[in-house]
Design an enzyme around this catalytic site. Sequence first.
Site, mmCIF file in Angstrom:
data_model
loop_
_atom_site.group_PDB
_atom_site.id
_atom_site.type_symbol
_atom_site.label_atom_id
_atom_site.label_comp_id
_atom_site.label_asym_id
_atom_site.label_seq_id
_atom_site.Cartn_x
_atom_site.Cartn_y
_atom_site.Cartn_z
ATOM 1 N N GLU A 43 39.842 65.384 78.532
ATOM 2 C CA GLU A 43 39.539 64.318 79.750
ATOM 3 C C GLU A 43 39.668 64.937 81.048
ATOM 4 O OE1 GLU A 43 40.986 59.866 81.578
ATOM 5 O OE2 GLU A 43 42.507 61.256 80.190
ATOM 6 N N GLU A 68 43.537 67.406 85.506
ATOM 7 C CA GLU A 68 43.690 66.540 86.664
ATOM 8 C C GLU A 68 43.997 67.424 87.989
ATOM 9 O OE1 GLU A 68 43.974 63.375 87.937
ATOM 10 O OE2 GLU A 68 44.387 64.333 89.620
ATOM 11 N N ASP A 95 40.902 72.001 89.720
ATOM 12 C CA ASP A 95 39.794 71.304 90.208
ATOM 13 C C ASP A 95 38.603 71.637 89.221
ATOM 14 O OD1 ASP A 95 37.113 70.507 91.234
ATOM 15 O OD2 ASP A 95 37.901 70.717 93.230
ATOM 16 N N ASP A 117 35.910 59.706 90.398
ATOM 17 C CA ASP A 117 35.740 59.186 91.815
ATOM 18 C C ASP A 117 34.033 58.997 91.898
ATOM 19 O OD1 ASP A 117 38.457 59.165 91.896
ATOM 20 O OD2 ASP A 117 38.562 61.357 92.844
ATOM 21 N N ASP A 153 33.986 51.004 86.172
ATOM 22 C CA ASP A 153 33.722 49.748 86.530
ATOM 23 C C ASP A 153 32.542 49.846 87.922
ATOM 24 O OD1 ASP A 153 35.680 50.570 88.727
ATOM 25 O OD2 ASP A 153 35.994 48.407 89.175
ATOM 26 N N THR A 192 42.205 52.948 80.077
ATOM 27 C CA THR A 192 42.907 53.658 81.062
ATOM 28 C C THR A 192 43.913 53.025 82.164
ATOM 29 O OG1 THR A 192 41.246 53.792 82.737
ATOM 30 C CG2 THR A 192 40.897 55.002 80.804
ATOM 31 N N GLU A 193 44.407 53.707 82.852
ATOM 32 C CA GLU A 193 45.226 52.885 84.207
ATOM 33 C C GLU A 193 44.118 52.033 84.850
ATOM 34 O OE1 GLU A 193 46.459 56.009 83.731
ATOM 35 O OE2 GLU A 193 48.413 55.918 83.587
ATOM 36 N N GLU A 195 41.016 51.156 83.998
ATOM 37 C CA GLU A 195 40.292 50.216 83.166
ATOM 38 C C GLU A 195 41.321 48.780 83.196
ATOM 39 O OE1 GLU A 195 39.405 51.896 79.583
ATOM 40 O OE2 GLU A 195 38.455 49.763 78.840
HETATM 41 N N1 SAM Z 1 40.862 58.619 84.434
HETATM 42 C C1 SAM Z 1 42.350 57.806 85.271
HETATM 43 C C2 SAM Z 1 41.940 56.334 84.915
HETATM 44 O O1 SAM Z 1 40.875 55.978 84.564
HETATM 45 O O2 SAM Z 1 43.039 55.513 85.284
HETATM 46 C C3 SAM Z 1 41.994 58.080 86.691
HETATM 47 C C4 SAM Z 1 40.955 57.458 87.424
HETATM 48 S S1 SAM Z 1 41.194 58.094 89.002
HETATM 49 C C5 SAM Z 1 39.841 57.062 89.920
HETATM 50 C C6 SAM Z 1 40.151 59.595 88.982
HETATM 51 C C7 SAM Z 1 40.993 60.974 88.671
HETATM 52 O O3 SAM Z 1 40.347 61.931 88.753
HETATM 53 C C8 SAM Z 1 42.122 61.176 90.092
HETATM 54 O O4 SAM Z 1 43.257 61.327 89.366
HETATM 55 C C9 SAM Z 1 41.546 62.635 90.691
HETATM 56 O O5 SAM Z 1 42.631 63.217 91.292
HETATM 57 C C10 SAM Z 1 40.906 63.143 89.477
HETATM 58 N N2 SAM Z 1 39.766 63.990 89.786
HETATM 59 C C11 SAM Z 1 38.574 63.672 90.762
HETATM 60 N N3 SAM Z 1 37.901 64.898 90.739
HETATM 61 C C12 SAM Z 1 38.491 65.761 90.013
HETATM 62 C C13 SAM Z 1 37.948 67.046 89.651
HETATM 63 N N4 SAM Z 1 36.972 67.676 90.265
HETATM 64 N N5 SAM Z 1 38.800 67.920 88.973
HETATM 65 C C14 SAM Z 1 39.864 67.352 88.388
HETATM 66 N N6 SAM Z 1 40.313 66.021 88.653
HETATM 67 C C15 SAM Z 1 39.709 65.418 89.398
#
Ligand code: SAM
Length: 212
Positions: A43, A68, A95, A117, A153, A192-193, A195
């Site tokens: 993931e 993450e 990243d 994101d 969403d 997910t959180e 969701e």
């Molecule tokens: N997947 C989780 C959920 O559905 O509850 C978290 C969603 S949150 C909006 C997006 C997560 O992706 C964040 O914790 C962000 O730091 C991580 N993220 C965004 N771009 C990323 C990247 N290029 N590499 C690793 N993580 C990333």
Amino acid sequence: MRLKNVPGARDVIAESSLVVHEPEKQKGNWQQVFGNDHPVHIEIGMGKGRFICEMAKTHPDINYIGIEKYSSVLLRAIQKMGEEPLPNLLFIRMDAENIDEVFGLDEVDRIYLNFSDPWPKDRHAKRRLPSKEFLARYDRFLKKDGVLEFKTDNRGLFDFAVEELPQAGWKLVKITYDLHHDEEMMQGNVMTEYEQKFSSMGNPIYKYIINR
Ligand code: SAM
């Protein structure tokens, strides 16, 4: 998701046995890392890890890797799992731009992107995890019969993700614009959180499954 900088998060991560440090050194070697020949599912952007922790508990015969970007967020997943670590779950702090330096040819069976994101500005489209640029990276390590599952969403991000597919050489296997009312696609769904939060506000959840 970007939590406030948490002092000491990097130290906890550095010492955690749940985290793979220098993951690029394991490229081509992930099944040996887990010590078995089970499929590997990842993931990307796992946030605090609710989804991947639940998946790992439910499917002990699959190896899971949660990725993450931010230490402060990964810390929450480590704290959650620290109480009962699972042999089939590991984390990487990185990243995902460099993800193809971490996984080798045919090493991954499934990729999950959950509530990625949106990067709403056009000039940042390449940073969106379901963009054609990222799909090209995934193409380098996802097994030929592997699939990618994406849910969100955010309608703008979802439409963008669907439009990227033909150029990137990927195909829709399944799609829904209302996951929580789609009996077939809801089978085995783990929330997910994000969701939980957005569906409880009444937002429909969009999901696709794609392959090449
Ligand atoms: N997947 C989780 C959920 O559905 O509850 C978290 C969603 S949150 C909006 C997006 C997560 O992706 C964040 O914790 C962000 O730091 C991580 N993220 C965004 N771009 C990323 C990247 N290029 N590499 C690793 N993580 C990333």
